[in-house]
Each structure stands twice: as structure tokens, then as C-alpha cells.
Design a protein around this motif. Sequence first.
Motif, PDB file in Angstrom:
ATOM      1  N   LEU A 163     -48.352 -20.767  26.849  1.00 15.60           N
ATOM      2  CA  LEU A 163     -47.309 -19.804  27.213  1.00 15.60           C
ATOM      3  C   LEU A 163     -47.911 -18.559  27.858  1.00 15.60           C
ATOM      4  N   CYS A 164     -49.045 -18.091  27.323  1.00 11.69           N
ATOM      5  CA  CYS A 164     -49.720 -16.928  27.910  1.00 11.69           C
ATOM      6  C   CYS A 164     -50.087 -17.212  29.363  1.00 11.69           C
ATOM      7  N   ALA A 165     -50.628 -18.406  29.602  1.00  6.91           N
ATOM      8  CA  ALA A 165     -51.047 -18.766  30.950  1.00  6.91           C
ATOM      9  C   ALA A 165     -49.856 -18.869  31.895  1.00  6.91           C
ATOM     10  N   ARG A 166     -48.757 -19.372  31.390  1.00  9.80           N
ATOM     11  CA  ARG A 166     -47.583 -19.611  32.237  1.00  9.80           C
ATOM     12  C   ARG A 166     -46.717 -18.371  32.421  1.00  9.80           C
ATOM     13  N   ASP A 167     -46.494 -17.638  31.334  1.00 12.19           N
ATOM     14  CA  ASP A 167     -45.510 -16.549  31.353  1.00 12.19           C
ATOM     15  C   ASP A 167     -46.089 -15.176  30.994  1.00 12.19           C
ATOM     16  N   VAL A 200     -44.537 -14.820  25.040  1.00 14.25           N
ATOM     17  CA  VAL A 200     -44.922 -15.403  23.753  1.00 14.25           C
ATOM     18  C   VAL A 200     -44.050 -14.811  22.648  1.00 14.25           C
ATOM     19  N   THR A 201     -43.176 -15.620  22.093  1.00 12.57           N
ATOM     20  CA  THR A 201     -42.411 -15.259  20.904  1.00 12.57           C
ATOM     21  C   THR A 201     -42.584 -16.383  19.892  1.00 12.57           C
ATOM     22  N   ILE A 202     -42.297 -16.094  18.644  1.00 15.92           N
ATOM     23  CA  ILE A 202     -42.425 -17.123  17.617  1.00 15.92           C
ATOM     24  C   ILE A 202     -41.559 -18.337  17.956  1.00 15.92           C
ATOM     25  N   GLY A 203     -40.329 -18.086  18.427  1.00 16.53           N
ATOM     26  CA  GLY A 203     -39.434 -19.176  18.775  1.00 16.53           C
ATOM     27  C   GLY A 203     -39.941 -20.007  19.944  1.00 16.53           C
ATOM     28  N   GLN A 204     -40.440 -19.335  20.984  1.00 24.76           N
ATOM     29  CA  GLN A 204     -40.932 -20.060  22.148  1.00 24.76           C
ATOM     30  C   GLN A 204     -42.199 -20.846  21.832  1.00 24.76           C
ATOM     31  N   VAL A 205     -43.046 -20.268  20.997  1.00 25.76           N
ATOM     32  CA  VAL A 205     -44.257 -20.986  20.594  1.00 25.76           C
ATOM     33  C   VAL A 205     -43.895 -22.218  19.768  1.00 25.76           C
ATOM     34  N   ALA A 206     -42.941 -22.065  18.872  1.00 24.08           N
ATOM     35  CA  ALA A 206     -42.494 -23.206  18.067  1.00 24.08           C
ATOM     36  C   ALA A 206     -41.975 -24.323  18.960  1.00 24.08           C
ATOM     37  N   GLN A 207     -41.178 -23.960  19.967  1.00 21.02           N
ATOM     38  CA  GLN A 207     -40.637 -24.955  20.891  1.00 21.02           C
ATOM     39  C   GLN A 207     -41.756 -25.626  21.675  1.00 21.02           C
ATOM     40  N   GLU A 208     -42.712 -24.828  22.152  1.00 19.37           N
ATOM     41  CA  GLU A 208     -43.825 -25.367  22.925  1.00 19.37           C
ATOM     42  C   GLU A 208     -44.683 -26.311  22.083  1.00 19.37           C
ATOM     43  N   ALA A 209     -44.872 -25.963  20.811  1.00 22.10           N
ATOM     44  CA  ALA A 209     -45.695 -26.772  19.921  1.00 22.10           C
ATOM     45  C   ALA A 209     -44.944 -27.947  19.316  1.00 22.10           C
ATOM     46  N   GLY A 210     -43.621 -27.949  19.449  1.00 20.88           N
ATOM     47  CA  GLY A 210     -42.814 -29.018  18.882  1.00 20.88           C
ATOM     48  C   GLY A 210     -42.704 -28.939  17.377  1.00 20.88           C
ATOM     49  N   VAL A 211     -42.664 -27.698  16.852  1.00 19.90           N
ATOM     50  CA  VAL A 211     -42.537 -27.494  15.405  1.00 19.90           C
ATOM     51  C   VAL A 211     -41.434 -26.477  15.158  1.00 19.90           C
ATOM     52  N   SER A 212     -41.138 -26.222  13.895  1.00 24.18           N
ATOM     53  CA  SER A 212     -40.098 -25.254  13.559  1.00 24.18           C
ATOM     54  C   SER A 212     -40.653 -23.830  13.573  1.00 24.18           C
ATOM     55  N   LYS A 213     -39.759 -22.871  13.748  1.00 25.85           N
ATOM     56  CA  LYS A 213     -40.167 -21.466  13.654  1.00 25.85           C
ATOM     57  C   LYS A 213     -40.760 -21.177  12.277  1.00 25.85           C
ATOM     58  N   GLY A 214     -40.173 -21.767  11.256  1.00 30.51           N
ATOM     59  CA  GLY A 214     -40.671 -21.539   9.904  1.00 30.51           C
ATOM     60  C   GLY A 214     -42.101 -21.989   9.739  1.00 30.51           C
ATOM     61  N   LEU A 215     -42.472 -23.076  10.406  1.00 27.52           N
ATOM     62  CA  LEU A 215     -43.852 -23.544  10.292  1.00 27.52           C
ATOM     63  C   LEU A 215     -44.813 -22.574  10.980  1.00 27.52           C
ATOM     64  N   VAL A 216     -44.414 -22.061  12.141  1.00 25.96           N
ATOM     65  CA  VAL A 216     -45.247 -21.064  12.826  1.00 25.96           C
ATOM     66  C   VAL A 216     -45.417 -19.843  11.929  1.00 25.96           C
ATOM     67  N   GLN A 217     -44.328 -19.395  11.315  1.00 24.86           N
ATOM     68  CA  GLN A 217     -44.383 -18.226  10.439  1.00 24.86           C
ATOM     69  C   GLN A 217     -45.160 -18.510   9.154  1.00 24.86           C
ATOM     70  N   HIS A 218     -45.250 -19.771   8.775  1.00 25.06           N
ATOM     71  CA  HIS A 218     -46.058 -20.143   7.602  1.00 25.06           C
ATOM     72  C   HIS A 218     -47.540 -19.892   7.874  1.00 25.06           C
ATOM     73  N   GLY A 271     -56.837 -15.884  29.589  1.00 24.56           N
ATOM     74  CA  GLY A 271     -57.821 -14.813  29.449  1.00 24.56           C
ATOM     75  C   GLY A 271     -57.431 -13.581  30.232  1.00 24.56           C
ATOM     76  N   HIS A 272     -56.921 -13.784  31.438  1.00 26.94           N
ATOM     77  CA  HIS A 272     -56.456 -12.644  32.225  1.00 26.94           C
ATOM     78  C   HIS A 272     -55.282 -11.949  31.530  1.00 26.94           C
ATOM     79  N   ALA A 273     -54.400 -12.732  30.935  1.00 25.54           N
ATOM     80  CA  ALA A 273     -53.262 -12.146  30.233  1.00 25.54           C
ATOM     81  C   ALA A 273     -53.718 -11.340  29.024  1.00 25.54           C
ATOM     82  N   PHE A 274     -54.759 -11.820  28.351  1.00 25.47           N
ATOM     83  CA  PHE A 274     -55.253 -11.133  27.161  1.00 25.47           C
ATOM     84  C   PHE A 274     -56.032  -9.863  27.493  1.00 25.47           C
ATOM     85  N   LEU A 275     -56.500  -9.730  28.721  1.00 22.60           N
ATOM     86  CA  LEU A 275     -57.333  -8.580  29.066  1.00 22.60           C
ATOM     87  C   LEU A 275     -56.599  -7.265  28.814  1.00 22.60           C
TER      88      LEU A 275
END
Length: 207
Positions: A21-25, A30-48, A107-111
Motif C-alpha cells: 500500500l505504501c508503494a502504491r498509495d 495505509v489504514t488498518i482497514g485497507q491493510v486488512a483488505q490487502e492482506a486478506g484478513v480481518s481488521k481485528g486480526l491486524v489490531q491483534h 522506501g521513498h514513502a517512508f523517507l
Amino acid sequence: MPKQVDHAARREEIAQAALRLCARDGLAGVTIGQVAQEAGVSKGLVQHYFAGKADLLRASAHVLRGEIERCVRDAVRDARGPADTLRRVLLAIVELGVTAPIPLLAGHAFLARAVADPEIRDLYRAGGDAVHREIAALLAASGPAPDVDPGAEAHALLGLARGLSDGVLLGDLGVGDAAAIVDHHLRRILPEAAIGSDSSSWPRPFR
């Protein structure tokens, strides 16, 4: 028997999704919900696994550094001596635009994030310092010209490789063009070393 879960692997999978997501957008994407969707898991699992976005981004920065280090390790596995190892390290960085575009873009996004986040900034510095020390040591062991300062030249070579990787990523340069530029600089500072002896394998040599 309950299913055994590899928690470290699950954390890395989620961090890898955040990197994509960082590379693309960019980091804003990067939000918890978008990361969960990208990873194919639930938001609750990301928050775990992660306390919040900042925690997730720090973990992703560690994964990012590991990805780039792996690319360099793979490139130098069959190196023949310090000069060849030095060349392979630099070309591995140059080739990130082709071999690892997601880590490069992330990496560029994280700079920008590193400026405000001490942990990510320290990670960047530690990684950069380690690569600089390695390049300087390899340069010193390769028989540089008498007027070459390995420490100063290592900064210049690292900056060159990073800039060329962006050119390769954007399509401004082919990998062969970029490799020939690296070879040109290495021949200047390592006049006694055989540099680029395998250059025939590169397409479109630089002229």
C-alpha cells in the motif's frame, strides 16, 4: 489439536501488505482497514498484532530493510574478491528499480516519515551507515588509486547507485546503461581492478 499459528510469519504478511500500500498509495493510503483488505484478513486480526498505524508502519520499515538486505546478499553470494563484491553491491542497489520496485517505492514513502519518527529515522540511519561501511571497506580492500578516500568515495558511490536505481525505476535508464555508469566510476577509482569483465551480459551498454 488446535491449529498452530506462526505469529511472526503472520505479522510479516501483514507488514508486507502495508508495504504494498505504501508503494502504491503512499503512507496516506495505509489504514488498518485497507491493510486488512490487502492482506486478506480481518481488521481485528491486524489490531491483534499491531497497536495502531504507527506500530504497523514501524514493523513495515523493519521488513523493508530486510528485503533490501536480502537483495544485496543474494547478489554477492558468488562474488570473486572485494572489487567484484563492491560492484555487485552497487548493482544490486541499482537494480532495485527492477528486482524490488515495491521496497524501493515504499522506501521513498517512508523517507518523509523518518523525519518525524525517531525509530524509523534510526532504522534508516543504521541501514545507511552499515551499507556505507561495507562499501568503504570493500573499496579499501580493492586497491584504490592513491588519491581516493574510501570513506568519502563510499558516500559518492552509494549516492550514485541510489540515484541510478530511481532512473531505472522510472525507465530513464536501462539496467545495462546504469551498470556501465557504475563500471565507469569504479574503473576511475580502482585502476588496477578488473571491473565489468562480464559487461557483455548487460543489454544496451552506455555510450
